[in-house]
Design a protein around this motif. Structure first.
Motif, mmCIF file in Angstrom:
data_model
loop_
_atom_site.group_PDB
_atom_site.id
_atom_site.type_symbol
_atom_site.label_atom_id
_atom_site.label_comp_id
_atom_site.label_asym_id
_atom_site.label_seq_id
_atom_site.Cartn_x
_atom_site.Cartn_y
_atom_site.Cartn_z
ATOM 1 N N THR A 128 -4.009 1.292 5.246
ATOM 2 C CA THR A 128 -5.060 1.915 4.773
ATOM 3 C C THR A 128 -5.992 2.387 5.841
ATOM 4 O O THR A 128 -6.865 3.280 5.616
ATOM 5 C CB THR A 128 -6.110 0.907 3.967
ATOM 6 O OG1 THR A 128 -6.310 -0.139 4.765
ATOM 7 C CG2 THR A 128 -5.491 0.296 2.710
ATOM 8 N N VAL B 122 0.821 -1.184 0.014
ATOM 9 C CA VAL B 122 -0.153 -0.073 0.062
ATOM 10 C C VAL B 122 1.052 1.213 0.140
ATOM 11 O O VAL B 122 0.623 2.210 -0.699
ATOM 12 C CB VAL B 122 -0.911 -0.075 1.213
ATOM 13 C CG1 VAL B 122 -1.522 1.311 1.295
ATOM 14 C CG2 VAL B 122 -1.905 -1.236 1.049
ATOM 15 N N CYS B 123 1.861 1.410 0.948
ATOM 16 C CA CYS B 123 2.593 2.548 1.119
ATOM 17 C C CYS B 123 3.967 2.630 0.261
ATOM 18 O O CYS B 123 4.754 3.678 0.265
ATOM 19 C CB CYS B 123 3.012 2.660 2.624
ATOM 20 S SG CYS B 123 1.571 2.782 3.688
ATOM 21 N N VAL C 4 -1.980 -4.393 5.277
ATOM 22 C CA VAL C 4 -2.981 -3.673 4.458
ATOM 23 C C VAL C 4 -3.916 -2.945 5.361
ATOM 24 O O VAL C 4 -4.219 -1.788 4.994
ATOM 25 C CB VAL C 4 -3.590 -4.659 3.502
ATOM 26 C CG1 VAL C 4 -4.679 -4.013 2.725
ATOM 27 C CG2 VAL C 4 -2.583 -5.216 2.614
ATOM 28 N N GLU C 5 -4.291 -3.515 6.345
ATOM 29 C CA GLU C 5 -5.497 -2.891 7.257
ATOM 30 C C GLU C 5 -4.866 -1.774 7.904
ATOM 31 O O GLU C 5 -5.356 -0.736 8.073
ATOM 32 C CB GLU C 5 -6.029 -3.832 8.485
ATOM 33 C CG GLU C 5 -7.067 -4.638 7.570
ATOM 34 C CD GLU C 5 -7.383 -5.909 8.756
ATOM 35 O OE1 GLU C 5 -8.360 -6.424 8.243
ATOM 36 O OE2 GLU C 5 -6.539 -6.087 9.684
#
Length: 75
Positions: free
Chosen positions: A63, A26-27, A59-60
């Protein structure tokens, strides 16, 4: 249903490695990991390894979603 990651050469017993993969998905790798990582669960859900649960947790965290299962259920 088969576990598609079971035959891959992944560190299946490494929650922290999975968390890093999820976070960086994600990042990217330019954003440092949080200082405190969540603890690995004592028991795994059937069909998941500690690594795949770590990916999910990463991921949780990246995000800001509390539970990925809740995505799509909101009106």
């Amino acid at each position: 249903m088969t576990n598609l990651t079971a035959s891959l050469p992944l560190p299946h017993d490494d929650f922290a490695a999975g968390f890093r993969v999820g976070w960086e998905a994600v990042c990217g790798d330019g954003v440092p990991l949080p200082r405190v990582l969540p603890m690995a669960p004592r028991l795994t859900t059937m069909g998941y390894s500690l690594f795949t649960l770590g990916v999910r947790a990463g991921v949780e965290a990246a995000t800001g979603v509390e539970d990925l299962d809740d995505i799509g259920l909101r009106p």
